[in-house]
Design an enzyme around this catalytic site. Sequence first.
Site, PDB file in Angstrom:
ATOM      1  N   CYS A  20      38.407  23.068  50.054  1.00  0.00           N
ATOM      2  CA  CYS A  20      39.292  22.553  49.024  1.00  0.00           C
ATOM      3  C   CYS A  20      39.566  21.138  49.492  1.00  0.00           C
ATOM      4  CB  CYS A  20      40.194  23.343  48.551  1.00  0.00           C
ATOM      5  SG  CYS A  20      39.432  24.850  47.543  1.00  0.00           S
ATOM      6  N   HIS A  35      46.740  19.656  45.389  1.00  0.00           N
ATOM      7  CA  HIS A  35      45.370  20.561  45.044  1.00  0.00           C
ATOM      8  C   HIS A  35      45.875  21.763  44.108  1.00  0.00           C
ATOM      9  CE1 HIS A  35      41.780  22.787  45.292  1.00  0.00           C
ATOM     10  NE2 HIS A  35      42.486  23.654  46.013  1.00  0.00           N
ATOM     11  N   ASN A  76      41.113  26.228  39.504  1.00  0.00           N
ATOM     12  CA  ASN A  76      40.872  25.575  40.903  1.00  0.00           C
ATOM     13  C   ASN A  76      39.289  25.208  41.008  1.00  0.00           C
ATOM     14  OD1 ASN A  76      40.435  24.901  43.530  1.00  0.00           O
ATOM     15  ND2 ASN A  76      41.238  26.801  44.488  1.00  0.00           N
TER      16      ASN A  76
HETATM   17  O1  UT7 Z   1      41.970  26.544  46.991  1.00  0.00           O
HETATM   18  C1  UT7 Z   1      41.738  27.053  48.216  1.00  0.00           C
HETATM   19  C2  UT7 Z   1      42.681  27.643  48.856  1.00  0.00           C
HETATM   20  N1  UT7 Z   1      43.119  28.924  47.904  1.00  0.00           N
HETATM   21  C3  UT7 Z   1      44.327  29.313  47.678  1.00  0.00           C
HETATM   22  O2  UT7 Z   1      45.399  28.304  47.917  1.00  0.00           O
HETATM   23  C4  UT7 Z   1      44.758  30.596  46.927  1.00  0.00           C
HETATM   24  C5  UT7 Z   1      45.715  31.352  47.588  1.00  0.00           C
HETATM   25  N2  UT7 Z   1      45.795  32.453  47.098  1.00  0.00           N
HETATM   26  C6  UT7 Z   1      46.500  32.734  45.956  1.00  0.00           C
HETATM   27  O3  UT7 Z   1      46.527  31.973  44.907  1.00  0.00           O
HETATM   28  C7  UT7 Z   1      47.175  34.262  45.675  1.00  0.00           C
HETATM   29  O4  UT7 Z   1      46.857  34.964  46.885  1.00  0.00           O
HETATM   30  C8  UT7 Z   1      46.170  34.896  44.446  1.00  0.00           C
HETATM   31  C9  UT7 Z   1      46.239  34.233  43.244  1.00  0.00           C
HETATM   32  C10 UT7 Z   1      44.777  34.916  44.972  1.00  0.00           C
HETATM   33  C11 UT7 Z   1      46.825  36.481  44.391  1.00  0.00           C
HETATM   34  O5  UT7 Z   1      48.037  36.277  44.081  1.00  0.00           O
HETATM   35  P1  UT7 Z   1      49.018  37.386  45.077  1.00  0.00           P
HETATM   36  O6  UT7 Z   1      50.225  37.353  44.385  1.00  0.00           O
HETATM   37  O7  UT7 Z   1      48.748  37.059  46.332  1.00  0.00           O
HETATM   38  O8  UT7 Z   1      48.488  38.802  44.507  1.00  0.00           O
HETATM   39  P2  UT7 Z   1      48.002  39.976  45.493  1.00  0.00           P
HETATM   40  O9  UT7 Z   1      46.588  39.782  46.243  1.00  0.00           O
HETATM   41  O10 UT7 Z   1      49.122  40.099  46.553  1.00  0.00           O
HETATM   42  O11 UT7 Z   1      47.896  41.174  44.680  1.00  0.00           O
HETATM   43  C12 UT7 Z   1      49.143  41.807  44.286  1.00  0.00           C
HETATM   44  C13 UT7 Z   1      48.678  43.125  43.079  1.00  0.00           C
HETATM   45  C14 UT7 Z   1      47.597  43.700  43.971  1.00  0.00           C
HETATM   46  O12 UT7 Z   1      48.075  45.092  43.432  1.00  0.00           O
HETATM   47  P3  UT7 Z   1      49.004  46.359  44.313  1.00  0.00           P
HETATM   48  O13 UT7 Z   1      48.174  46.390  45.561  1.00  0.00           O
HETATM   49  O14 UT7 Z   1      50.166  45.585  44.538  1.00  0.00           O
HETATM   50  O15 UT7 Z   1      49.019  47.462  43.391  1.00  0.00           O
HETATM   51  C15 UT7 Z   1      46.202  43.413  43.526  1.00  0.00           C
HETATM   52  O16 UT7 Z   1      45.347  44.537  43.428  1.00  0.00           O
HETATM   53  O17 UT7 Z   1      48.020  42.440  42.005  1.00  0.00           O
HETATM   54  C16 UT7 Z   1      46.626  42.916  42.032  1.00  0.00           C
HETATM   55  N3  UT7 Z   1      45.899  42.150  41.501  1.00  0.00           N
HETATM   56  C17 UT7 Z   1      45.601  41.685  40.191  1.00  0.00           C
HETATM   57  N4  UT7 Z   1      46.072  42.267  39.026  1.00  0.00           N
HETATM   58  C18 UT7 Z   1      45.723  41.824  37.816  1.00  0.00           C
HETATM   59  C19 UT7 Z   1      45.058  41.235  42.064  1.00  0.00           C
HETATM   60  N5  UT7 Z   1      44.144  40.402  41.543  1.00  0.00           N
HETATM   61  C20 UT7 Z   1      44.681  40.753  40.116  1.00  0.00           C
HETATM   62  C21 UT7 Z   1      44.243  40.293  38.863  1.00  0.00           C
HETATM   63  N6  UT7 Z   1      44.985  40.922  37.886  1.00  0.00           N
HETATM   64  N7  UT7 Z   1      43.056  39.280  38.516  1.00  0.00           N
END
Ligand code: UT7
Length: 332
Positions: free
Chosen positions: A116, A256, A286
């Site tokens: 990225c 970004h 993204n």
């Molecule tokens: O561009 C290159 C660099 N990349 C980035 O900068 C991306 C960095 N990461 C992120 O932007 C975030 O971590 C994400 C958007 C990918 C995920 O957001 P998060 O707030 O970190 O969510 P999480 O992975 O901690 O998941 C929280 C909860 C989980 O459920 P439990 O375990 O709390 O019950 C996930 O299973 O949300 C759940 N979850 C979803 N729910 C609905 C994960 N993905 C989804 C989804 N829809 N698409």
Amino acid sequence: MTTITAAITAVGAYVPEFVLSNQVLETMVDTNDEWITSRTGIKERRLLKEKGKGTSYMAIKAAQNLISKANINPEEIDLIIMATATPDMPVASTGVYVATQIGATNAFAYDLQAACSSFLYGMSTAAAYIQSGRYKKVLLIGADKMSSIIDYTDRATCIIFGDGAGAVLFEPNHEGLGLQDEFLKSDGIGREYLKIDAGGSILPPSIETVENGQHFVFQDGKTVFKYAVSGMADVSEKIMERNNLTKDDVNWLLAHQANKRIIDATANRMGLDEEKVLVNIHRYGNTTSATLPLLLHDFEDKLKKGDNLIFAAFGGGFTWGSIYLKWAYNKQ
Ligand code: UT7
């Protein structure tokens, strides 16, 4: 003798027509608009759906958009740097094909891959060629067809990424405008958290790797998020500090577009008001190498000659960094 600086003198872009909205994603994986919007800021993304069209298709369109807007002769372009994480093919440089297709017959071209941060690193590279005095017109294109490496059954990644392309022209400037400073970083610790396991030299593609879905992007989102928040904020603060820029001196932040919360955290650390933070993540998601030039394209009207722009990016590898650039023109 005046010092040569490297200024951006033209911008172009292209995004595919097909729109994948959060509402449609709700029918594909277990997710919902509220979750995606509040966790990422994304509402929709564009996908290049037509069979047989790759990253070069969008790169060519973006370059042609720039060429017609700026009314330049493609034969005058000296060099094309193609920033991408999704080349048309693993071998045979995409940039070379793009150069030929746009009629840049006197240019040499190559690809630059830093996930990225590809476009940000590309800015540094393009500017260095100009500052050295060796070349006069360097076209930097950032383009990615992320839909070609995303598993649309994996809700952790398919909600984030989109396809798109943007291009900028770097030329010499004698008024001190253009790239002023850069602070680029990388750390191999990131390799485990954002990657494609198969298809490279460690794990060549096989029936087994395809069956296991190892040709798709894997992301440990939480860990990447943590590193991205501190990484992008740190370098942006640092570049302000060492150039004696206060929050009032900075006109625009172009970060970004990976997650609205990461962008906000960076802006907060810099002390910037919301109106100085350029955002289009809600429209495209993204787009990896295309996020920064797409911002320049969408907000070109707002940018005024002499404005102080801070660019920041964070990506797989890890790769990250910040660039301070003085804008060189008012859009006609
Ligand atoms: O561009 C290159 C660099 N990349 C980035 O900068 C991306 C960095 N990461 C992120 O932007 C975030 O971590 C994400 C958007 C990918 C995920 O957001 P998060 O707030 O970190 O969510 P999480 O992975 O901690 O998941 C929280 C909860 C989980 O459920 P439990 O375990 O709390 O019950 C996930 O299973 O949300 C759940 N979850 C979803 N729910 C609905 C994960 N993905 C989804 C989804 N829809 N698409």
